[in-house]
Design an enzyme around this catalytic site. Structure first.
Site, PDB file in Angstrom:
ATOM      1  N   GLU A 109       0.852  -1.194   0.000  1.00 40.88           N
ATOM      2  CA  GLU A 109       0.000   0.000   0.000  1.00 40.88           C
ATOM      3  C   GLU A 109       0.888   1.244   0.000  1.00 40.88           C
ATOM      4  O   GLU A 109       1.855   1.323   0.735  1.00 40.88           O
ATOM      5  CB  GLU A 109      -0.911  -0.036   1.233  1.00 40.88           C
ATOM      6  CG  GLU A 109      -1.874   1.115   1.312  1.00 40.88           C
ATOM      7  CD  GLU A 109      -2.644   1.328   0.022  1.00 40.88           C
ATOM      8  OE1 GLU A 109      -3.338   0.414  -0.423  1.00 40.88           O
ATOM      9  OE2 GLU A 109      -2.530   2.430  -0.558  1.00 40.88           O
TER      10      GLU A 109
ATOM     11  N   LEU B 147      -0.528   4.530   0.164  1.00 42.35           N
ATOM     12  CA  LEU B 147      -1.254   5.736   0.579  1.00 42.35           C
ATOM     13  C   LEU B 147      -0.459   6.524   1.614  1.00 42.35           C
ATOM     14  O   LEU B 147       0.357   5.969   2.345  1.00 42.35           O
ATOM     15  CB  LEU B 147      -2.638   5.383   1.131  1.00 42.35           C
ATOM     16  CG  LEU B 147      -2.790   4.495   2.374  1.00 42.35           C
ATOM     17  CD1 LEU B 147      -2.523   5.253   3.658  1.00 42.35           C
ATOM     18  CD2 LEU B 147      -4.172   3.906   2.421  1.00 42.35           C
TER      19      LEU B 147
ATOM     20  N   LYS C  88       8.086  -1.736  -2.247  1.00 45.48           N
ATOM     21  CA  LYS C  88       7.570  -0.845  -1.199  1.00 45.48           C
ATOM     22  C   LYS C  88       8.718  -0.278  -0.352  1.00 45.48           C
ATOM     23  O   LYS C  88       8.802   0.929  -0.127  1.00 45.48           O
ATOM     24  CB  LYS C  88       6.581  -1.630  -0.323  1.00 45.48           C
ATOM     25  CG  LYS C  88       6.101  -0.900   0.903  1.00 45.48           C
ATOM     26  CD  LYS C  88       5.244   0.308   0.578  1.00 45.48           C
ATOM     27  CE  LYS C  88       4.977   1.113   1.840  1.00 45.48           C
ATOM     28  NZ  LYS C  88       4.251   2.346   1.582  1.00 45.48           N
TER      29      LYS C  88
ATOM     30  N   GLY D  62       9.542  11.701   9.655  1.00 54.26           N
ATOM     31  CA  GLY D  62       9.058  10.958  10.824  1.00 54.26           C
ATOM     32  C   GLY D  62       7.904  10.093  10.366  1.00 54.26           C
ATOM     33  O   GLY D  62       7.828   9.730   9.187  1.00 54.26           O
TER      34      GLY D  62
ATOM     35  N   CYS E 212       6.065   5.205   8.812  1.00 56.08           N
ATOM     36  CA  CYS E 212       6.642   4.383   7.739  1.00 56.08           C
ATOM     37  C   CYS E 212       8.129   4.609   7.504  1.00 56.08           C
ATOM     38  O   CYS E 212       8.920   3.673   7.652  1.00 56.08           O
ATOM     39  CB  CYS E 212       5.871   4.619   6.444  1.00 56.08           C
ATOM     40  SG  CYS E 212       4.189   3.969   6.541  1.00 56.08           S
TER      41      CYS E 212
ATOM     42  N   LYS F 116      10.798   3.400  10.247  1.00 57.78           N
ATOM     43  CA  LYS F 116      10.906   1.947  10.448  1.00 57.78           C
ATOM     44  C   LYS F 116      11.298   1.226   9.154  1.00 57.78           C
ATOM     45  O   LYS F 116      12.034   0.242   9.188  1.00 57.78           O
ATOM     46  CB  LYS F 116       9.606   1.378  11.026  1.00 57.78           C
ATOM     47  CG  LYS F 116       8.478   1.199  10.034  1.00 57.78           C
ATOM     48  CD  LYS F 116       7.295   0.464  10.657  1.00 57.78           C
ATOM     49  CE  LYS F 116       6.130   0.361   9.696  1.00 57.78           C
ATOM     50  NZ  LYS F 116       6.367  -0.398   8.488  1.00 57.78           N
TER      51      LYS F 116
HETATM   52  P1  NAD Z   1      -1.962   0.602  12.655  1.00 54.12           P
HETATM   53  O1  NAD Z   1      -1.156   0.349  13.864  1.00 54.12           O
HETATM   54  O2  NAD Z   1      -2.699   1.874  12.511  1.00 54.12           O
HETATM   55  O3  NAD Z   1      -3.041  -0.585  12.477  1.00 54.12           O
HETATM   56  C1  NAD Z   1      -2.772  -1.928  12.679  1.00 54.12           C
HETATM   57  C2  NAD Z   1      -4.014  -2.568  13.292  1.00 54.12           C
HETATM   58  O4  NAD Z   1      -3.819  -3.987  13.345  1.00 54.12           O
HETATM   59  C3  NAD Z   1      -4.289  -2.118  14.732  1.00 54.12           C
HETATM   60  O5  NAD Z   1      -5.597  -1.580  14.821  1.00 54.12           O
HETATM   61  C4  NAD Z   1      -4.152  -3.406  15.546  1.00 54.12           C
HETATM   62  O6  NAD Z   1      -5.027  -3.447  16.653  1.00 54.12           O
HETATM   63  C5  NAD Z   1      -4.485  -4.466  14.513  1.00 54.12           C
HETATM   64  N1  NAD Z   1      -4.017  -5.810  14.838  1.00 54.12           N
HETATM   65  C6  NAD Z   1      -2.809  -6.194  15.301  1.00 54.12           C
HETATM   66  N2  NAD Z   1      -2.772  -7.535  15.493  1.00 54.12           N
HETATM   67  C7  NAD Z   1      -3.992  -8.007  15.121  1.00 54.12           C
HETATM   68  C8  NAD Z   1      -4.586  -9.303  15.096  1.00 54.12           C
HETATM   69  N3  NAD Z   1      -3.921 -10.391  15.488  1.00 54.12           N
HETATM   70  N4  NAD Z   1      -5.851  -9.419  14.659  1.00 54.12           N
HETATM   71  C9  NAD Z   1      -6.554  -8.333  14.281  1.00 54.12           C
HETATM   72  N5  NAD Z   1      -6.040  -7.078  14.278  1.00 54.12           N
HETATM   73  C10 NAD Z   1      -4.789  -6.923  14.701  1.00 54.12           C
HETATM   74  O7  NAD Z   1      -0.975   0.378  11.425  1.00 54.12           O
HETATM   75  P2  NAD Z   1      -1.027   1.072   9.984  1.00 54.12           P
HETATM   76  O8  NAD Z   1      -0.432   2.427  10.061  1.00 54.12           O
HETATM   77  O9  NAD Z   1      -2.378   0.894   9.394  1.00 54.12           O
HETATM   78  O10 NAD Z   1       0.021   0.163   9.199  1.00 54.12           O
HETATM   79  C11 NAD Z   1      -0.273  -1.183   8.877  1.00 54.12           C
HETATM   80  C12 NAD Z   1       0.770  -1.664   7.880  1.00 54.12           C
HETATM   81  O11 NAD Z   1       0.654  -0.916   6.661  1.00 54.12           O
HETATM   82  C13 NAD Z   1       2.218  -1.513   8.332  1.00 54.12           C
HETATM   83  O12 NAD Z   1       2.967  -2.575   7.840  1.00 54.12           O
HETATM   84  C14 NAD Z   1       2.644  -0.216   7.649  1.00 54.12           C
HETATM   85  O13 NAD Z   1       4.027  -0.158   7.426  1.00 54.12           O
HETATM   86  C15 NAD Z   1       1.903  -0.293   6.335  1.00 54.12           C
HETATM   87  N6  NAD Z   1       1.612   1.003   5.730  1.00 54.12           N
HETATM   88  C16 NAD Z   1       1.218   2.044   6.513  1.00 54.12           C
HETATM   89  C17 NAD Z   1       0.923   3.278   5.914  1.00 54.12           C
HETATM   90  C18 NAD Z   1       0.518   4.458   6.754  1.00 54.12           C
HETATM   91  O14 NAD Z   1       0.537   5.580   6.228  1.00 54.12           O
HETATM   92  N7  NAD Z   1       0.139   4.282   8.016  1.00 54.12           N
HETATM   93  C19 NAD Z   1       1.045   3.430   4.522  1.00 54.12           C
HETATM   94  C20 NAD Z   1       1.416   2.330   3.754  1.00 54.12           C
HETATM   95  C21 NAD Z   1       1.692   1.119   4.373  1.00 54.12           C
END
Ligand code: NAD
Length: 432
Positions: A151, A153, A207, A260, A263, A266
């Site tokens: 993703e 976004l 990614k 910061g 993403c 880390k």
């Molecule tokens: P986030 O922490 O906002 O959301 C993750 C969710 O997963 C949480 O609500 C958590 O409670 C849930 N979760 C964890 N373990 C679980 C389980 N066993 N069963 C059900 N739910 C569970 O994270 P995010 O920012 O949405 O990022 C998610 C992934 O997407 C990461 O790998 C991140 O690198 C990637 N990503 C994030 C963004 C961004 O802008 N935030 C953009 C692109 C990609």
């Protein structure tokens, strides 16, 4: 198509609601009971422009639902998107994949018919192979296919980015899954998004390589800004001059307090850890990590200089504390380094952020949240513009503040120096 998003955070919730809006049946699952309860009451646990309206609309239409029951949700769905977190492991650079593997194990005992398991979380190259191994322990390989669909976004622009992405990347060697996913994304592809079908491992690495490259661009311009400050050049001229070269492009060339968020910090670390594992040295990215880590200290030193090294009892206002505008996300925000360091030196800090109080500062001495910009400026010696919210872009400091003797350190170069200086304020910015 029946879709299941596992992990209802920034990525899972936004992509889930957008898929629902495109006409799919979507169930968003999370193991955070409180989050799911809030969502079923129409309360959105994160700040993301436009998200609330879209969630309420699709929940009412019954195209979008929420659950804590992973097994049933997987059972009822055709495509399962894994959207859980992949933070940095404590004390190192490697990605902590415990959430991914725990979800893979749960899915593994819930496969009742053919499922496409899609990783939307950012995961190190070869993680898809590991997920496949976990699923194979309890299921025949004919019953599932593991696909990578990273993703791209950005928080703050998430809905627009999801609906109008630059590209959709599908990493799979399985033709059937590829066709199904291309169909799912067809409404976006037909509107102009590029579609790339590639191997699973390539999709995983695309990614990380993309994020590491963008982090490099930001760090590069920040270092050039340091040189501009020493040589009396305006960094904005350099950014424009460089950006006019189509090979370079103008985006991500804005000097500031360093990258910061959830993403870049880390992901730059994780890609170097992955490379180390495969005995490859990503020295450029390692330098970027080091330079960005130093950035907060470099800017702090400038703050000390502005205040003539007399920090004790100085009143400092932070306008914005999130890592960027239009999000409530505090993960790895530069303010998390700066505010505690200034508090330790005896400063009294008031912050105002459009997304409100931040628990991250609640235990830090002499740090106060203010509900209005005006109140946050009260009695201030130095105002630091930390985040580029629109709310801060055309302030009349003279009319707003009772005491008009404060200085301004604009870490986002929001203002034209002359305009602020003409109002009688001492003004500092980045690289100019
Ligand atoms: P986030 O922490 O906002 O959301 C993750 C969710 O997963 C949480 O609500 C958590 O409670 C849930 N979760 C964890 N373990 C679980 C389980 N066993 N069963 C059900 N739910 C569970 O994270 P995010 O920012 O949405 O990022 C998610 C992934 O997407 C990461 O790998 C991140 O690198 C990637 N990503 C994030 C963004 C961004 O802008 N935030 C953009 C692109 C990609």
């Amino acid at each position: 198509m029946k879709l299941c998003m596992i992990g209802t955070g920034y990525v899972g919730l936004v992509s889930g609601v957008c898929f629902a809006d495109l006409g799919n049946d979507v169930i968003c699952v999370d193991n955070n009971v409180d989050k799911i309860n809030q969502l079923t009451k129409g309360k959105i646990p994160i700040y993301e422009p436009g998200l609330s309206e879209l969630v309420i609309k699709n929940y009412k239409n019954k195209r979008l639902n929420f659950s804590t029951n992973l097994k049933k949700s997987v059972n009822d769905s055709d495509i399962i998107f894994i959207c859980v977190g992949t933070p940095t492991k404590k004390g190192g650079y490697t990605a902590d994949l415990s959430q991914i593997y725990s979800v893979a194990k749960e899915i593994s005992s819930s496969i009742n018919k053919f499922k496409i398991i899609v990783t939307k979380s950012t995961i190190p190259v070869t993680t898809g192979d590991e997920i496949e191994k976990i699923l194979s322990k309890k299921n025949s390989k004919k019953k599932f296919s593991v696909v990578s669909n990273p993703e791209f976004l950005r928080e703050g622009e998430a809905i627009r980015d999801f609906i109008y992405p630059d590209r959709v990347v599908i990493g799979s060697n399985d033709k059937k899954s590829n066709r199904i996913l291309k169909n799912l994304y067809n409404p976006l592809i037909s509107k102009g998004a590029s579609y790339l079908s590639t191997s699973r491992r390539a999709a995983e690495l695309i990614k990380y390589a993309s994020n590491a490259f963008l982090a490099t661009k930001i760090t590069f311009i920040n270092e050039i800004a340091n040189l501009c400050e020493k040589t009396g050049i305006n960094i904005e001229d350099i950014s424009i001059g460089m950006g006019l070269d189509k090979r370079i492009g103008s985006r991500f060339l804005r000097a500031g307090p360093g990258y910061g968020g959830s993403c870049f910090p880390k992901d730059t670390k994780a890609i170097t850890a992955t490379a180390d594992k495969f005995k490859t040295d990503l020295s450029v990215i390692k330098s970027v990590i080091k330079s960005n880590k130093n950035r907060s200290n470099l800017l702090l030193n400038k703050v000390y200089k502005i205040l003539n090294k007399k920090i004790k009892n100085k009143k400092i206002t932070f306008l914005g504390v999130t890592f960027k505008a239009n999000t409530d996300d505090m993960r790895d925000s530069p303010s998390l380094t700066m505010i505690p360091a200034l508090s330790k030196k005896g400063a009294i800090i008031t912050y105002y952020d459009p997304t409100g109080f931040k628990k991250e500062f609640s235990k830090i001495k002499n740090v106060y949240n203010s509900n209005t910009i005006k109140n946050s400026l009260d009695g201030s010696d130095l105002v630091i513009i930390h985040t580029e919210w629109n709310d801060f872009k055309s302030l009349n400091f003279k009319n707003l503040a009772k005491r008009k003797k404060f200085m301004i350190y604009d870490m986002r170069n929001i203002y034209f120096p002359k305009k602020i200086q003409d109002q009688g304020f001492k003004y500092y910015s980045i690289g100019r």
